[in-house]
Scaffold this motif. Structure first.
Motif, short mmCIF file in Angstrom:
data_model
loop_
_atom_site.label_atom_id
_atom_site.label_comp_id
_atom_site.label_asym_id
_atom_site.label_seq_id
_atom_site.Cartn_x
_atom_site.Cartn_y
_atom_site.Cartn_z
N MET A 106 41.70 66.35 70.91
CA MET A 106 41.26 65.06 71.43
C MET A 106 40.43 64.32 70.40
O MET A 106 40.60 63.12 70.18
CB MET A 106 40.45 65.26 72.70
N GLY A 107 39.52 65.04 69.72
CA GLY A 107 38.70 64.41 68.70
C GLY A 107 39.53 63.85 67.57
O GLY A 107 39.23 62.78 67.02
N ALA A 108 40.60 64.56 67.20
CA ALA A 108 41.49 64.07 66.13
C ALA A 108 42.20 62.80 66.56
O ALA A 108 42.37 61.87 65.76
CB ALA A 108 42.49 65.15 65.76
N ALA A 109 42.63 62.74 67.81
CA ALA A 109 43.30 61.53 68.30
C ALA A 109 42.35 60.34 68.31
O ALA A 109 42.71 59.23 67.91
CB ALA A 109 43.86 61.77 69.71
N ILE A 110 41.10 60.56 68.75
CA ILE A 110 40.12 59.48 68.76
C ILE A 110 39.85 58.99 67.34
O ILE A 110 39.75 57.78 67.08
CB ILE A 110 38.82 59.95 69.44
N CYS A 111 39.76 59.92 66.39
CA CYS A 111 39.51 59.54 64.99
C CYS A 111 40.71 58.80 64.39
O CYS A 111 40.53 57.84 63.63
CB CYS A 111 39.17 60.77 64.17
N LEU A 112 41.93 59.23 64.69
CA LEU A 112 43.11 58.52 64.20
C LEU A 112 43.13 57.09 64.72
O LEU A 112 43.47 56.15 64.00
CB LEU A 112 44.38 59.26 64.60
N ASP A 113 42.78 56.92 65.99
CA ASP A 113 42.75 55.57 66.56
C ASP A 113 41.67 54.72 65.89
O ASP A 113 41.89 53.55 65.57
CB ASP A 113 42.52 55.66 68.07
N LEU B 182 48.56 63.83 70.50
CA LEU B 182 49.49 62.69 70.49
C LEU B 182 50.55 62.81 71.57
O LEU B 182 51.31 61.87 71.80
CB LEU B 182 50.15 62.60 69.11
N GLY B 183 50.62 63.94 72.20
CA GLY B 183 51.54 64.19 73.31
C GLY B 183 51.15 65.51 73.92
O GLY B 183 50.55 66.36 73.24
N LEU B 184 51.47 65.73 75.19
CA LEU B 184 51.09 66.95 75.88
C LEU B 184 52.32 67.77 76.22
O LEU B 184 53.28 67.25 76.79
CB LEU B 184 50.30 66.64 77.15
N THR B 185 52.28 69.06 75.86
CA THR B 185 53.38 69.96 76.25
C THR B 185 53.03 70.77 77.49
O THR B 185 53.92 71.34 78.12
CB THR B 185 53.70 70.93 75.10
N ASN C 143 42.74 58.28 80.86
CA ASN C 143 42.32 57.81 79.53
C ASN C 143 43.06 58.53 78.41
O ASN C 143 43.37 57.92 77.38
CB ASN C 143 40.81 57.99 79.37
N ALA C 144 43.34 59.82 78.60
CA ALA C 144 44.08 60.56 77.59
C ALA C 144 45.48 59.97 77.41
O ALA C 144 45.95 59.79 76.27
CB ALA C 144 44.18 62.04 77.98
N PHE C 145 46.14 59.65 78.50
CA PHE C 145 47.47 59.04 78.40
C PHE C 145 47.41 57.66 77.77
O PHE C 145 48.31 57.27 77.00
CB PHE C 145 48.14 58.99 79.77
N ARG C 146 46.38 56.91 78.06
CA ARG C 146 46.24 55.58 77.44
C ARG C 146 46.03 55.71 75.93
O ARG C 146 46.60 54.94 75.14
CB ARG C 146 45.07 54.84 78.08
N LEU C 147 45.23 56.68 75.51
CA LEU C 147 45.01 56.90 74.08
C LEU C 147 46.30 57.33 73.40
O LEU C 147 46.65 56.81 72.32
CB LEU C 147 43.92 57.97 73.89
N MET C 148 47.05 58.24 74.02
CA MET C 148 48.31 58.70 73.41
C MET C 148 49.32 57.56 73.34
O MET C 148 50.07 57.46 72.36
CB MET C 148 48.85 59.89 74.21
N ALA C 149 49.34 56.70 74.35
CA ALA C 149 50.25 55.56 74.32
C ALA C 149 49.92 54.63 73.16
O ALA C 149 50.82 54.13 72.47
CB ALA C 149 50.19 54.80 75.65
N ARG C 150 48.65 54.39 72.91
CA ARG C 150 48.24 53.58 71.76
C ARG C 150 48.78 54.17 70.46
O ARG C 150 49.32 53.47 69.61
CB ARG C 150 46.71 53.56 71.66
N PRO D 183 54.93 52.03 67.80
CA PRO D 183 55.62 52.12 66.51
C PRO D 183 54.76 51.79 65.30
O PRO D 183 54.93 52.37 64.23
CB PRO D 183 56.76 51.11 66.66
N SER D 184 53.81 50.86 65.45
CA SER D 184 53.01 50.44 64.31
C SER D 184 51.72 51.24 64.13
O SER D 184 51.00 51.05 63.14
CB SER D 184 52.65 48.96 64.44
N ALA D 185 51.41 52.14 65.07
CA ALA D 185 50.09 52.78 65.06
C ALA D 185 49.84 53.57 63.79
O ALA D 185 48.80 53.43 63.14
CB ALA D 185 49.93 53.67 66.28
#
Length: 351
Positions: free
Chosen positions: A129-136, A155-158, A233-240, A244-246
């Motif tokens: 989660m911390g990595a996703a927040i930092c990438l954003d 970036l996605g949940l299995t 919120n996790a799904f909203r972050l992953m959608a961001r 394609p341009s993220a």
């Protein structure tokens, strides 16, 4: 209630000479911070250690010691709602966050503490989660660091069979007023305290037992399952991040390290993201589970070889220690030469 003091387990002590303090975000949340000086010279800069969901500073004591031996100042913090930082639900074992902007405020405070108190160059080592927040944050110029290593970014949940349906359900339940409720079937039990067999986190039984004991003894620092709002919120972050341009917007040079046997986050989603990076690359460790820094010695050696080759970068050379030379030699042998080495905009698998 936020609490600054370290919890010390006699079998897994916090590295010595660490400092703890509380600081307040721009929106009024109190976070716990901790820092350590390097144990060798020359000083190579500062690493900000950014944890995943349900973690806390003390779980990273081994990693902190390893970073100090590499010449880094280490700055760590607990996200709001977990560890020693402020909780915002009456039942404090819930893993809750109200809005994504709250995590953004937490990261902004960490960056401010970094710049005010520690020497450059600055780097981030982030997990899940911390990595996703930092990438954003790196997409918007909100991550003022020279380089980043992102481990198993969310970036996605299995672990969810139908993510699209789960996302819709979380949104419906949130708007019906159930945002602070546990996810269906959720409870107070911390994931790190569940049985080793079939666990999603690591293949190393000793490190798993160590972390399980720590989470059990430091119950006030650990949390259980997430709330509906956290999932939304996790799904909203992953959608961001899956727009394609993220990946194209990420300006910080980034090494993404994914776990080939990750039952928590999607390694294919990580590889797709990495393929679009302009300033980054990815490495897949096929035998690793989700918590790469808590894995067995062989997997961790491959991680550290990749880390040492990337951080602090070619502009900050330093002599390698005997142990690091051994790790790099192992990495080169396992990679079989340049064909399997990490390359910009792609992923390489290291057996």
């Amino acid at each position: 209630m936020a609490e600054a003091a370290f919890f010390n387990d006699s079998d897994y002590p916090v590295p010595g000479h660490g400092k703890t303090w509380l600081a307040t975000t721009r929106d009024g949340a109190t976070l716990r911070f901790a820092s350590w000086r390097p144990t060798v010279k020359p000083v190579r800069g500062t690493i900000v250690l950014t944890q995943g969901r349900a973690e806390f500073i003390e779980r990273y004591s081994e990693t902190i010691a390893e970073l100090r031996r590499r010449g880094f100042h280490v700055l760590a913090f607990d996200w709001r709602g977990q560890g020693g930082s402020q909780r915002f639900v009456l039942r404090e074992r819930k893993g809750h966050i109200g809005r994504l902007k709250h995590y953004e405020a937490d990261l902004a405070l960490a960056m401010a503490e970094m710049q005010a108190k520690f020497p450059p160059p600055y780097f981030v080592l982030a997990h899940s989660m911390g990595a996703a927040i930092c990438l954003d944050a790196a997409r918007h110029g909100a991550l003022p660091v020279a380089r980043m290593v992102a481990l198993a970014p969310m970036l996605g949940l299995t672990m969810i069979k139908n993510p699209a349906a789960a996302s819709r359900l979380a949104s419906v339940l949130y708007w019906l007023g159930f945002g602070r409720a546990f996810v269906p079937g959720g409870g107070d039990t911390a994931i790190a305290t569940k049985p080793f067999e079939g666990n999603r986190l690591t293949s190393d039984p000793a490190r798993y037992a160590r972390n399980s004991r720590l989470s059990t003894q430091a119950r006030h620092l650990s949390i259980g399952d997430p709330t509906i709002a956290w999932v939304r919120n996790a799904f909203r972050l992953m959608a961001r991040l899956n727009a394609p341009s993220a990946a194209l917007d990420v300006k910080v040079p980034t090494l993404i390290i994914a776990a080939g046997r990750d039952p928590v986050v999607s390694t294919p989603a990580i590889e797709r993201f990495a393929a679009r990076l302009k300033t980054g690359s990815a490495l897949v460790l096929p035998e690793a589970r989700h918590e790469i820094l808590m894995e067995n010695d062989a997997i961790r050696a491959r991680f550290w070889a990749a880390f040492d080759a990337f951080i602090p970068g070619e502009d900050q050379p330093r002599p390698a220690s005997a142990g690091e030379k051994s790790e790099r030699s192992l990495m080169q042998r396992l990679a079989g030469g340049s064909d399997d080495a990490p390359s910009p905009g792609g992923a390489a698998a290291v057996p």
